[in-house]
Design an enzyme around this catalytic site. Sequence first.
Site, PDB file in Angstrom:
ATOM      1  N   ASP A 141      -6.794 -19.110  20.230  1.00 20.27           N
ATOM      2  CA  ASP A 141      -6.730 -19.964  21.219  1.00 20.27           C
ATOM      3  C   ASP A 141      -6.395 -19.473  22.651  1.00 20.27           C
ATOM      4  OD1 ASP A 141      -8.649 -22.642  21.577  1.00 20.27           O
ATOM      5  OD2 ASP A 141      -6.813 -22.724  23.101  1.00 20.27           O
ATOM      6  N   ARG A 192     -10.396 -24.763   7.699  1.00 19.12           N
ATOM      7  CA  ARG A 192     -10.122 -25.733   8.894  1.00 19.12           C
ATOM      8  C   ARG A 192      -9.273 -26.792   8.275  1.00 19.12           C
ATOM      9  NH1 ARG A 192      -7.958 -28.405  12.021  1.00 19.12           N
ATOM     10  NH2 ARG A 192      -8.677 -29.117  13.985  1.00 19.12           N
ATOM     11  N   ARG A 247     -17.107 -18.276  20.666  1.00 20.21           N
ATOM     12  CA  ARG A 247     -16.644 -18.969  19.902  1.00 20.21           C
ATOM     13  C   ARG A 247     -17.814 -18.952  18.688  1.00 20.21           C
ATOM     14  NH1 ARG A 247     -14.656 -24.031  21.468  1.00 20.21           N
ATOM     15  NH2 ARG A 247     -13.184 -23.710  23.224  1.00 20.21           N
ATOM     16  N   ARG A 286     -16.763 -24.647  14.215  1.00 23.16           N
ATOM     17  CA  ARG A 286     -17.398 -25.640  13.369  1.00 23.16           C
ATOM     18  C   ARG A 286     -18.754 -26.015  13.024  1.00 23.16           C
ATOM     19  NH1 ARG A 286     -14.315 -29.635  17.482  1.00 23.16           N
ATOM     20  NH2 ARG A 286     -15.177 -27.837  18.800  1.00 23.16           N
ATOM     21  N   TYR A 295      -4.652 -26.224  32.490  1.00 23.64           N
ATOM     22  CA  TYR A 295      -4.363 -27.094  31.211  1.00 23.64           C
ATOM     23  C   TYR A 295      -2.639 -27.701  31.115  1.00 23.64           C
ATOM     24  CZ  TYR A 295      -8.719 -26.296  29.082  1.00 23.64           C
ATOM     25  OH  TYR A 295     -10.373 -26.472  28.963  1.00 23.64           O
TER      26      TYR A 295
HETATM   27  O1  CP3 Z   1     -14.639 -17.326  20.040  1.00 19.50           O
HETATM   28  C1  CP3 Z   1     -14.093 -17.419  18.911  1.00 19.50           C
HETATM   29  O2  CP3 Z   1     -14.792 -17.446  17.956  1.00 19.50           O
HETATM   30  C2  CP3 Z   1     -12.248 -16.942  18.908  1.00 19.50           C
HETATM   31  C3  CP3 Z   1     -11.828 -18.330  19.173  1.00 19.50           C
HETATM   32  C4  CP3 Z   1     -11.464 -19.041  20.609  1.00 19.50           C
HETATM   33  C5  CP3 Z   1     -11.332 -20.516  20.390  1.00 19.50           C
HETATM   34  N1  CP3 Z   1     -11.008 -20.773  21.722  1.00 19.50           N
HETATM   35  C6  CP3 Z   1     -11.263 -21.295  19.010  1.00 19.50           C
HETATM   36  C7  CP3 Z   1     -11.299 -22.727  19.185  1.00 19.50           C
HETATM   37  C8  CP3 Z   1     -11.663 -18.735  21.953  1.00 19.50           C
HETATM   38  C9  CP3 Z   1     -12.098 -17.227  22.200  1.00 19.50           C
HETATM   39  C10 CP3 Z   1     -11.279 -19.775  22.529  1.00 19.50           C
HETATM   40  C11 CP3 Z   1     -11.310 -19.731  23.957  1.00 19.50           C
HETATM   41  C12 CP3 Z   1     -10.868 -21.088  24.554  1.00 19.50           C
HETATM   42  N2  CP3 Z   1     -10.103 -22.107  24.299  1.00 19.50           N
HETATM   43  C13 CP3 Z   1     -11.383 -21.406  25.773  1.00 19.50           C
HETATM   44  C14 CP3 Z   1     -12.120 -20.466  26.771  1.00 19.50           C
HETATM   45  C15 CP3 Z   1     -13.350 -20.383  26.496  1.00 19.50           C
HETATM   46  C16 CP3 Z   1     -14.255 -21.578  26.797  1.00 19.50           C
HETATM   47  O3  CP3 Z   1     -14.722 -22.295  25.701  1.00 19.50           O
HETATM   48  O4  CP3 Z   1     -14.395 -22.046  27.690  1.00 19.50           O
HETATM   49  C17 CP3 Z   1     -10.774 -22.727  26.300  1.00 19.50           C
HETATM   50  C18 CP3 Z   1     -11.095 -23.396  27.640  1.00 19.50           C
HETATM   51  C19 CP3 Z   1     -10.153 -23.021  25.374  1.00 19.50           C
HETATM   52  C20 CP3 Z   1      -9.204 -24.352  25.008  1.00 19.50           C
HETATM   53  C21 CP3 Z   1      -9.618 -25.324  24.071  1.00 19.50           C
HETATM   54  N3  CP3 Z   1      -9.565 -24.926  22.700  1.00 19.50           N
HETATM   55  C22 CP3 Z   1     -10.335 -26.374  24.122  1.00 19.50           C
HETATM   56  C23 CP3 Z   1     -10.870 -27.217  25.279  1.00 19.50           C
HETATM   57  C24 CP3 Z   1     -10.623 -26.905  22.796  1.00 19.50           C
HETATM   58  C25 CP3 Z   1     -11.163 -28.145  22.442  1.00 19.50           C
HETATM   59  C26 CP3 Z   1     -12.570 -28.242  22.641  1.00 19.50           C
HETATM   60  C27 CP3 Z   1     -13.477 -27.865  21.135  1.00 19.50           C
HETATM   61  O5  CP3 Z   1     -14.165 -26.991  21.013  1.00 19.50           O
HETATM   62  O6  CP3 Z   1     -12.650 -28.623  20.427  1.00 19.50           O
HETATM   63  C28 CP3 Z   1      -9.853 -25.838  21.847  1.00 19.50           C
HETATM   64  C29 CP3 Z   1     -10.164 -25.918  20.438  1.00 19.50           C
HETATM   65  C30 CP3 Z   1     -10.883 -24.985  19.659  1.00 19.50           C
HETATM   66  N4  CP3 Z   1     -10.618 -23.566  20.068  1.00 19.50           N
HETATM   67  C31 CP3 Z   1     -11.556 -24.907  18.615  1.00 19.50           C
HETATM   68  C32 CP3 Z   1     -12.045 -23.407  18.182  1.00 19.50           C
HETATM   69  C33 CP3 Z   1     -12.777 -23.112  17.092  1.00 19.50           C
HETATM   70  C34 CP3 Z   1     -12.134 -26.126  17.862  1.00 19.50           C
HETATM   71  C35 CP3 Z   1     -10.836 -26.848  17.311  1.00 19.50           C
HETATM   72  C36 CP3 Z   1     -11.170 -27.053  15.717  1.00 19.50           C
HETATM   73  O7  CP3 Z   1     -11.583 -26.458  14.947  1.00 19.50           O
HETATM   74  O8  CP3 Z   1     -10.629 -28.232  15.367  1.00 19.50           O
END
Ligand code: CP3
Length: 346
Positions: A76, A39, A26, A30, A152
């Site tokens: 994602d 964003r 990640r 943010r 999910y």
């Molecule tokens: O690593 C990186 O920089 C690449 C991008 C990336 C995102 N999600 C962007 C993201 C990667 C590799 C993921 C993987 C992901 N997504 C996982 C596996 C890794 C982990 O954290 O366990 C999972 C379970 C998800 C599903 C997901 N996406 C959730 C549960 C959420 C909400 C939680 C949160 O952090 O907001 C997301 C949203 C998400 N995916 C964001 C980002 C940058 C935040 C959204 C935003 O910018 O508003």
Amino acid sequence: MKTADKPLLRALGGETLKHPPIWLMRQAGRYLPEYREVRTKAGAFLDLCYNPALATEVTLQPIRRFGFDAAILFSDILVVADALGQKVGFEEGRGPVLEALTTGKDLGKLSLDGFHEHLVPVYETIDRIKGALPPETALIGFAGAPWTVASYMIEGGSSRTFAKAKGWMHGRISDFAALVDLLVEATSQYLIRQVEAGAEVLQLFDSWAGALSHPDMRQFSLAPLRKIVANVHARHPEVPVILFPRGVGAGYLDFAVEEFAQGLGLDPGVPLEWARDHLQAHVCLQGNLDPQLLVIGGRGMGAGVARILHRLGKGPFIFNLGHGIVPETPPEHVAELVKLVRESAA
Ligand code: CP3
């Protein structure tokens, strides 16, 4: 620089480097003001994922700031569900929201027809990132593992208990098997296309593997992952794969000894001496700093980093967190972390 000389690829090829390569799960997100700016401009989160120019920009932001050894595609894991035809949304403060699968009949709404067309913007993003990266920086593509993505799809969002998903696993056995098979096929094809677009390493996130009993983990986390890696390697044998079965405890041994993937991502709870003595002879390890230590910074972080480098730095190793960066992380602490790792000598 030849591809094979990139530090991340050397570590995944089994080399022990003077100081390990570093990237952070990640790493785009943010905690960076420049991400929040893009964003806001993009609108909905998925619109950002499907906008090649903006997704490329946010992928490159942490590379410019910190010079990590790898960029990870900005996307994602849930785009796979979206591309199979299940509506996916992201709500502020709530995370992902999906129209949950309720019965086997709902599986009929999912299809591989149009799957790649839907994901064309992702492949285009990879192509653009590849053209913009410094020569020493590797590009990581990724997908979610079938169990985590299925959870999910069945729960309709995040869950603490996985009551519905486990209800399918043990109650609607053939429906659950059909969903996992579909995800194995879709994910294999998706990752093959990512490699063809320019991804040099692939990571598979099984973020909820630790919620399963050991036999369920073997059947529904490990076995589908083994199939996906076999499918990818049948087409692209040279591409290293990193598995991240978060929270599986002693189950990490199962993933390491089978040696079907080249890298294994450790969560913060994995004992370092045990990992060194039982896992590192089989795979390149990756991890596992507690993301909260990166928020705290200072001596707490320094001590955590030193412990990890001391235990795991004498074999094939990639420095990372044990889970994703949290939004509260001060960017200066990330810069300090990179400096600590780069100035280390195992
Ligand atoms: O690593 C990186 O920089 C690449 C991008 C990336 C995102 N999600 C962007 C993201 C990667 C590799 C993921 C993987 C992901 N997504 C996982 C596996 C890794 C982990 O954290 O366990 C999972 C379970 C998800 C599903 C997901 N996406 C959730 C549960 C959420 C909400 C939680 C949160 O952090 O907001 C997301 C949203 C998400 N995916 C964001 C980002 C940058 C935040 C959204 C935003 O910018 O508003």
